[in-house]
Design an enzyme around this catalytic site. Structure first.
Site, PDB file in Angstrom:
ATOM      1  N   HIS A 679       0.856  -1.195   0.000  1.00 37.69           N
ATOM      2  CA  HIS A 679       0.000   0.000   0.000  1.00 37.69           C
ATOM      3  C   HIS A 679       0.887   1.237   0.000  1.00 37.69           C
ATOM      4  O   HIS A 679       1.806   1.338   0.817  1.00 37.69           O
ATOM      5  CB  HIS A 679      -0.888   0.037   1.255  1.00 37.69           C
ATOM      6  N   GLN A 680       0.609   2.150  -0.905  1.00 38.73           N
ATOM      7  CA  GLN A 680       1.369   3.397  -0.954  1.00 38.73           C
ATOM      8  C   GLN A 680       0.395   4.572  -0.934  1.00 38.73           C
ATOM      9  O   GLN A 680      -0.609   4.553  -1.644  1.00 38.73           O
ATOM     10  CB  GLN A 680       2.233   3.471  -2.216  1.00 38.73           C
TER      11      GLN A 680
END
Length: 742
Positions: A679-680
């Site tokens: 997840h960014q």
């Protein structure tokens, strides 16, 4: 009449990159190191070359085989086990090619070449290994001893080097080992696979430039150009096209029909993910995976659907963004939820998810079901990380983009945007410029540029929406001359640590939904919404074995053989602290500066301890945290059986309590410990002022006109939940606003 498909259509890998970024001697040094990580092991009577094999006394070797066979359901034959142990990956061409692919795009390759060059000298070898003769002149058992010395060194530089070499070898071995499928039972093709329906996309094609005019630019005009076809871009495309606007969605990735999915690991990492499957932070502390294909992260994620939690919504609203506390945002989330068919009614938990739920129940902890975007279909598929061959996951490529196409949207695959174009005022966005690369004449992607059409393209548009993701959206803005001190900063990654558990029975962990359960028992450790969620992990071989800790070649091979009995869990932190993305000056691609802070890693560690307790009460026969220097814990079955409901086993089993204390003492400090991220968020953060962020509450870039960002990069901080639904909900809000302006 064509024969019906019984397996996904194969795709061909492109040739590996040139190897000239290292010398021949440096490559030989690397292969020698990797030979020490995964050596050939054989009984003494069968050893034909003492320099290239590690000999084990025959009685001991036969005892090992007996132990392995007695611990596995459907155990391989004695000969198959012996072949697996004797195999020498570092000499295998496919293994070497996989390493070359990974290192060929690594920004750290020059630094590694320097280390390998030093190791190739007598003085350097003495300094780094304790041996006067370079590692290439050492027998395999000495090579293994060198790796062991690095893993236990007082210097973190050596421990980090060992971790990097182990990860490189583990990933290459997991994707190329010719014995792994036979020894483990893992199939590239899911059980009962059959071809699924997918949308019949039509992509714009650009004619080649006329002879002698190769620099001519092809121009396209539209109302809105959307850069990126992932969850943010897909929602924007549907909303704007259905509102009657002319829409063009472009993506540097390519589309793969469900009949090509899931792909084998090597092909999937090449064609479905950015940067061949993984970015690595500058200090090598964390490995990050990001989708890069038609549908973006929504094509390779694990179906998990969570709405943004109330305490995070309040946090964002309190920062001057009232949207997140509003009924309008509720409506955005509800629209998204309904359209992707999110729900939990049809879920069938596999072994790992049941173990998480049952373990939490025995401990008296919170646990819940993770809704899926599968339109209430069971979706018992553990291969979705490599593409959904069932066509059931309602990601952008199956849901949003087909709806956009039916409303008149146009699409381009293989289009890499280089920069946003501005009018003479330097403020008003008027389109994008980039490079388009076609498929070859047979529709493939593996041939070189000489067999494909490459063309500079300018797309003129009234509105530009960047949905290129947290790594690429800020990079495109930077390369476009956008100046903002917050641009690329505030990077949040939901860093994760891992814990593996071995089970008595065969569980075939690659089957069934990947994450259909979760625990929020530790999600608010500081009283301010920072902590960890506990979840199962995808069990593709490379994900299972790339980031595990290492104590010896024999231990690694023996543990890998138990793959069919292993499940893996993650402790996922809502990180308080952040990093940044910047532009690689040579390639123009993203580079990531991020190291989990002491605050966040301590939260991660509490989650790992929690996972160990879940594994313990679940009857695991062996528990492994991916922390160097920590031996696996082998529970006493009779002690495990004494567990009492709601009691903490740390205080009822002295041996387990001692092991947990050892874990706490070692800690998980980067860069030595293994951290991962899928997840960014945050690099173009939404804010109430241009001093604290990059876009305003409408998604409009501060100081610019007609330029918007609609993806996870606009999150004001870490979401704390799998970000897909939040991305889609924010994109719903932003795109409806853009439509009103048009």
């Amino acid at each position: 009449m064509a024969e019906p498909l019984t397996a996904p259509v194969p795709v061909t890998l492109p040739p590996p990159p040139p190897t000239d970024f290292m010398t021949a001697d440096q490559w030989e040094t690397l292969w020698a190191i990797l030979d020490g990580v995964l050596p050939s092991i054989a009984p003494a009577s069968a050893v034909t070359d003492k320099d290239t094999q590690i000999a084990i006394p025959d009685d001991e070797f036969n005892g090992l085989i007996d132990k392995v066979r007695s611990s596995l359901d459907g155990a391989p034959s004695r000969d198959e086990i012996a072949e697996f142990l004797a195999f020498r990956p570092s000499e295998h061409p496919a293994f070497r090619q996989d390493c070359i692919r990974g290192l060929g795009i690594s920004p750290a390759r020059a630094k590694l070449a320097g280390v390998l060059g030093t190791l190739g000298t007598h003085a350097g070898s003495l300094l780094l290994t304790g041996y006067w003769s370079p590692i290439t002149q050492q027998p395999t058992n000495a090579r293994e001893a060198i790796i062991k010395s690095w893993t236990t060194s007082r210097l973190s530089t050596f421990r980090a080097l060992a971790k990097s070499m182990v990860a490189l070898a583990g990933k290459a071995n997991s994707t190329t080992n010719p014995y792994l499928h036979k020894i483990s039972g893992y199939p590239d093709v899911p059980k009962d696979w059959k071809p699924a329906e997918g949308y019949d996309y039509v992509f714009l094609q650009v004619p080649p430039a006329a002879a002698g005019k190769e620099d001519d630019v092809h121009e396209i005009t539209t109302d809105v150009v959307i850069v990126g076809s992932g969850p943010g871009g897909g929602v924007c495309a549907k909303n704007l096209a259905e509102a009657g606007h002319e829409v063009l969605v472009v993506d540097k990735g390519y589309h793969f029909h469900p009949t090509y999915l899931p792909m084998p690991q090597s092909a999937g990492l090449e064609y479905l993910f950015d940067h061949s499957g993984a970015y690595v932070s500058e200090d090598t502390s964390i490995s990050m995976t990001s989708g890069s294909c038609w549908g973006g992260g929504g094509s390779v994620n694990w179906s998990v659907c969570f709405k943004l939690q109330d305490y995070v919504r309040k946090e964002w609203a309190d920062e001057g963004l009232p949207l997140f506390a509003s009924a309008e945002f509720d409506e955005c989330m509800d629209r998204v939820w309904d359209f992707i068919g999110a729900g939990s009614e049809a879920i069938r938990h596999n072994f790992s998810n049941n173990k998480l739920l049952d373990g939490c129940k025995k401990l008296g902890w919170h646990a819940g079901v993770a809704p899926q975007n599968t339109a209430n279909k069971e979706h018992y598929c553990g291969h979705c990380h490599l593409g959904c061959g069932l066509g059931e996951k309602m990601g952008p490529a199956q849901a949003w983009l087909p709806a956009a196409a039916e409303a008149g949207a146009d699409f381009m695959e293989g289009f890499t945007v280089e920069k946003v174009l501005f009018d003479e005022d330097g403020v008003t966005a008027i389109g994008v410029q980039g490079s388009w690369l076609s498929r070859d004449e047979q529709g493939g992607l593996h041939k070189g540029i000489g067999d494909r059409t490459q063309r500079k393209v300018v797309i003129k548009a009234k509105k530009v929406i960047l949905s290129a993701g947290t790594f690429w959206s800020p990079v495109i803005l930077m390369k476009s001359g956008v100046e903002n001190p917050q641009l690329g900063r505030n990077l949040h990654l939901h860093p994760v640590n891992f814990l593996m558990a071995v089970n008595r029975q065969e569980i075939r962990p690659w089957e069934g939904g990947i994450i259909t359960s979760w625990s929020g028992e530790f999600e608010n450790l500081d009283g301010k919404g920072h902590g960890v969620k506990l979840e199962p992990l995808c069990m593709m071989p490379y994900m299972a074995f790339s980031l595990q800790s290492w104590s010896s070649g024999l231990d690694t091979k023996l543990f890998t053989m138990r793959y069919r009995h292993i499940n893996n869990f993650i402790s996922l932190a809502r990180d308080r602290d952040s990093g940044r993305v910047f532009v690689d000056p040579e390639t123009g691609e993203p580079r990531i500066e991020y190291s989990p802070s002491d605050f966040d890693r301590e939260n991660n560690l509490e989650g790992v301890i929690g996972l160990a307790k879940i594994a313990y009460v679940g009857g695991a026969t062996e528990i492994r945290a991916h922390i160097y220097g920590l031996p696996p814990f082998i529970p006493n079955a009779s002690e495990q059986a004494k567990h009492v409901q709601d009691k903490d086993p740390e205080f009822t089993d002295a041996a387990f309590g001692k092991w947990l204390q050892h874990l706490r003492t070692l800690g998980n400090k980067p860069p030595v410990s293994a951290f991962g991220s899928a997840h960014q968020m945050g690099t173009c953060r939404m804010s109430a002022s241009n001093e604290s962020g990059v876009v305003d509450e409408r998604g409009s870039v501060w100081g610019k006109k007609n330029l918007y960002v609609a993806d996870s990069s606009v999150f004001p901080s870490a979401s704390g939940v799998n970000p897909m639904v939040t991305v889609m909900s924010i994109a719903d809000w932003i795109s409806r606003g853009v439509s009103k302006e048009l």
